[in-house]
Design an enzyme around this catalytic site. Sequence first.
Site, PDB file in Angstrom:
ATOM      1  N   SER A   1      -2.131   4.570   3.349  1.00 49.46           N
ATOM      2  CA  SER A   1      -3.319   4.638   2.495  1.00 49.46           C
ATOM      3  C   SER A   1      -4.477   3.808   3.053  1.00 49.46           C
ATOM      4  CB  SER A   1      -3.004   4.272   1.048  1.00 49.46           C
ATOM      5  OG  SER A   1      -2.596   2.952   0.950  1.00 49.46           O
TER       6      SER A   1
ATOM      7  N   SER B   1       0.843  -1.200   0.000  1.00 52.19           N
ATOM      8  CA  SER B   1       0.000   0.000   0.000  1.00 52.19           C
ATOM      9  C   SER B   1       0.873   1.244   0.000  1.00 52.19           C
ATOM     10  CB  SER B   1      -0.874   0.030   1.254  1.00 52.19           C
ATOM     11  OG  SER B   1      -0.080   0.243   2.397  1.00 52.19           O
ATOM     12  N   ASP B   2       0.337   2.340  -0.493  1.00 44.25           N
ATOM     13  CA  ASP B   2       1.043   3.602  -0.289  1.00 44.25           C
ATOM     14  C   ASP B   2       0.976   3.915   1.205  1.00 44.25           C
ATOM     15  OD1 ASP B   2       2.456   5.939  -0.619  1.00 44.25           O
ATOM     16  OD2 ASP B   2       1.269   6.621  -2.320  1.00 44.25           O
ATOM     17  N   CYS B   3       1.898   4.749   1.666  1.00 37.56           N
ATOM     18  CA  CYS B   3       2.065   4.861   3.111  1.00 37.56           C
ATOM     19  C   CYS B   3       0.866   5.534   3.764  1.00 37.56           C
ATOM     20  CB  CYS B   3       3.387   5.537   3.406  1.00 37.56           C
ATOM     21  SG  CYS B   3       4.719   4.493   2.758  1.00 37.56           S
TER      22      CYS B   3
END
Length: 794
Positions: free
Chosen positions: A327, A323-325
């Site tokens: 997210s 995941s993006d940080c």
Amino acid sequence: MARLGLLLLCVACVFLASSARPNPSPVYSQPSASTSKPGPILTNGRNYTYVCDRERFASLSLNVDDFGYCNKSLSFAERVADLVGRMTLAEKIGQLGDMALGSDRIGLPPYNWWSEALHGVSFVGHATYFGDIVPGATSFPVVILSAATFNESLWKKMGEVVSTEARAMYNLGHTGLTFWSPNINVVRDPRWGRTMETPGEDPLTVGIYAKNYVRGLQDVEGQEVTADLNTRPLKVSSCCKHYAAYDLESWLGVDRVHFDARVTEQDMVETFLRPFEICVKEGDVSSVMCSFNRVNGIPVCTDPKLFNQTIRGDWGLHGYIVSDCDSLEVIKDDHKWLGDTEEDVVAQAFNAGLDLDCGIYYTNFTGPAVAQGRVRESSIDNALTNNYMVLMRVGYFDGSNLYDSLGTKDICTDENMELAADAARQGLVLLKNENNVLPLSLEKIKTIALVGPHANATDVMIGNYEGVPCRFSSPLDAFSQEVKVNYQLGCDVHCKNESLIFSAMEAAKNADATLIFVGLDLSVEAEWIDRTDLLLPGYQTQLIRQVADVSKGPVVLVVLSGGVVDIEFAESNPKVGAIIWAGYPGGRSPLTWYQTSYVDSIPMTSMKLRPIDELGYPGRTYKFFNGSTIYPFGHGLSYTTYNYTVRTSANHFSFKIPSGRYCPPVNYTDGAYVPPCPSAVVDFLPCSDNLSFEVEVANIGNMDGGHVVMVYSKAPDTILGAPSKQVVAFQRVYVPAGKSTVAKFDLNLCKVFGIVESSANIVLPAGQNTVIIGNSDTSVSFPVQIDLEYELYA
Ligand SMILES: *[C@@H]1O[C@H](CO)[C@@H](O)[C@H](O)[C@H]1NC(C)=O
Ligand SMILES: *[C@@H]1O[C@H](CO)[C@@H](O)[C@H](O)[C@H]1NC(C)=O
Ligand SMILES: *[C@@H]1O[C@H](CO)[C@@H](O)[C@H](O)[C@H]1NC(C)=O
Ligand SMILES: *[C@@H]1O[C@H](CO)[C@@H](O)[C@H](O)[C@H]1NC(C)=O
Ligand SMILES: *[C@@H]1O[C@H](CO)[C@@H](O)[C@H](O)[C@H]1NC(C)=O
Ligand SMILES: *[C@@H]1O[C@H](CO)[C@@H](O)[C@H](O)[C@H]1NC(C)=O
Ligand SMILES: *[C@@H]1O[C@H](CO)[C@@H](O)[C@H](O)[C@H]1NC(C)=O
Ligand SMILES: *[C@@H]1O[C@H](CO)[C@@H](O)[C@H](O)[C@H]1NC(C)=O
Ligand SMILES: *[C@@H]1O[C@H](CO)[C@@H](O)[C@H](O)[C@H]1NC(C)=O
Ligand SMILES: *[C@@H]1O[C@H](CO)[C@@H](O)[C@H](O)[C@H]1NC(C)=O
Ligand SMILES: *[C@@H]1O[C@H](CO)[C@@H](O)[C@H](O)[C@H]1NC(C)=O
């Protein structure tokens, strides 16, 4: 004859290229005993290079032989199964976040997954730090500048240099083995703050960049292809991000953590997914990251179809999905998706196929989610398996014969820094060169006025997701070594008043030539910052006008920016002789240079690439915007002149379509001839034919030059809704003055002429298609006829 023009190119490269060795750090003392060795894995007061070190296990009162995951005679899959099988549920959960906790009980150390290497090893993330024995690393130009080189072998070499330095830094305990780079989102809108991080607006170019950079980072020489790609060894692990349709930070109250991108299937296939598809299928990347935004209502990280089913199912990813940080947190707190609890989000993310959480959600809420029966332990095992397979492949457990000896001597080498310099040199784009103002002759130019906010630029030039470069050299430093320089700031980037312009004008009045360095910086365009216009900030425009107006000598304008700026006033100002775009220091522009009025005609939130006539919205990118531009996509002048001669083989292809087979309709202009079978779905054709042709590139000017041959295709004119043209290939060639060289192309027919129709099928349209070589004025083209005939008695 010394030529200032070339010097200028070198300056621009030098200041990006970090062109000298770092001073040996006084902090560094030779390691005397093995116990004081720096290293990536610290266990009980001593550093080790890899997990399955016998002594490391002994220091934990364990025998490495008791651990199947350290047994090299077993397959990676068996070893990973052994490792995961040893963990308690709590231990498993402790490994699901980017700062994995490890477990001494079973000999597993903590691991920081988050490292970045967008254009050199970066200090962004938790795993990397610069200082003491690693004061800096080779910094390549910002990606938009390297992209402008259109040089595939360069992109791959950059990846190789970055991964070599990364392995060296890993050995010294200064970074990880898993790098969340590159950023391969397509630049849909010129306002986007992260344009500098990407390879531009053309999905194919972006994909080809990704493939090469990823292969440079990941591939172990001689093992690029293995029988089972799930176990293919990796030099470091790379990650293509941010999946998908992510290209908005914060624009007039809309931001990326609330934005719902409404995207047609056609645009998805044609534009937003294509680079990711190329990255996974052709780059064999070992990770993909999901983005913050929603797509058609659903947060990407929780969308099983768009996410896991496409990436793993359709494209066959060998690796892990991250995941993006934060997210996941964003899904609950910002999107407020379905009124989710934390456990709901975690359950949906597992279900969508997310293996690793950059953040704390998996770590904190997987336990409760399991207790509530929302997440099965087998899903956790599956995620951990994907993650550990990558760490196995990258040698985290066993070390690497090839890379374990890399160290300080392999970082910031002359050769590496020269490659960075070369990337900058090849990527500078000559936008204007009236009456051949450039190159300037040092015989005539004894003094220069060097003015503008970026005339003494240093860190501005390496943009974001940067590391500490080996060294900086500003334009001021570089020019001062060659010629007498009168430096005047004139304006800072925001330039709120005119107070310093007068002294810049004075300098220009008295110098033999004037160089004006203007542009943007990270306070104007960046992650979280989109622009609302395309103008140079503050009084920069006025600085250029006034200084150019009074200059005694020729005026060269240098624009340092990631995104495009409206410099039409300078393009049309005869006093401004030449303009160079240096994506923060000849390439071609991987972006369309729109006039600033463009952004007033379409909101940034409108995702459609094609024009929306009902709303009066223009199309986007060179494929669909037909209005006037300052410079088109692909623009880039040269000091010399080229002439193309094209030799083709076959340019007529016929396909028999089984009579029962559906031919998707395409829309035609009124009154145009509509063939019985207007188009054929590419997946159903035996598309083994190649379109082969040669372009002889003659350098008919007086200077040697690097030159990019761009190849576009164009559907029959009578088809509505097709791109006005689309990039299908490019090749960079070097041609000495008076000589010629041949660029050969051997391209799959369906890849050249396939278009994405409105239901998102990729189809081959019948009729007269066209291949165009080169940009606008210098281009040559040839027709290719495609006939699709129903096979009557099939
Ligand atoms: C490693 O695995 C092989 C194959 O299963 C086995 O024969 C060997 O005994 C194992 N080694 C150790 C040290 O357990
Ligand atoms: C272990 O390596 C780190 C760098 O990663 C270093 O700061 C530390 O001093 C080393 N520790 C020992 C005991 O060697
Ligand atoms: C992800 O996709 C793969 C391949 O289609 C499938 O085997 C797997 O079960 C999926 N994982 C999840 C969590 O849906
Ligand atoms: C996660 O747990 C840690 C430790 O209990 C706590 O400090 C932190 O606030 C939690 N984070 C979230 C987002 O719940
Ligand atoms: C140029 O920038 C450098 C680094 O920021 C600074 O040390 C130097 O003083 C500047 N030079 C001038 C003339 O302003
Ligand atoms: C004008 O701009 C300069 C540079 O930004 C700044 O230092 C100065 O204070 C400004 N002067 C006025 C009167 O606002
Ligand atoms: C350009 O596109 C717009 C929007 O679709 C259309 O109305 C216009 O006719 C086009 N102009 C030209 C010259 O093709
Ligand atoms: C360019 O090449 C073509 C043949 O391919 C030739 O006819 C033409 O004269 C050449 N132009 C120049 C300027 O040499
Ligand atoms: C053809 O045009 C119609 C009306 O504009 C549109 O609804 C349809 O989607 C178009 N079909 C294709 C295949 O582009
Ligand atoms: C492409 O880049 C490589 C690496 O810098 C360089 O050696 C090569 O000459 C470049 N190719 C061309 C045609 O400029
Ligand atoms: C088509 O071109 C590709 C790439 O050059 C080549 O690998 C392939 O063999 C060619 N196929 C045919 C049928 O010529």
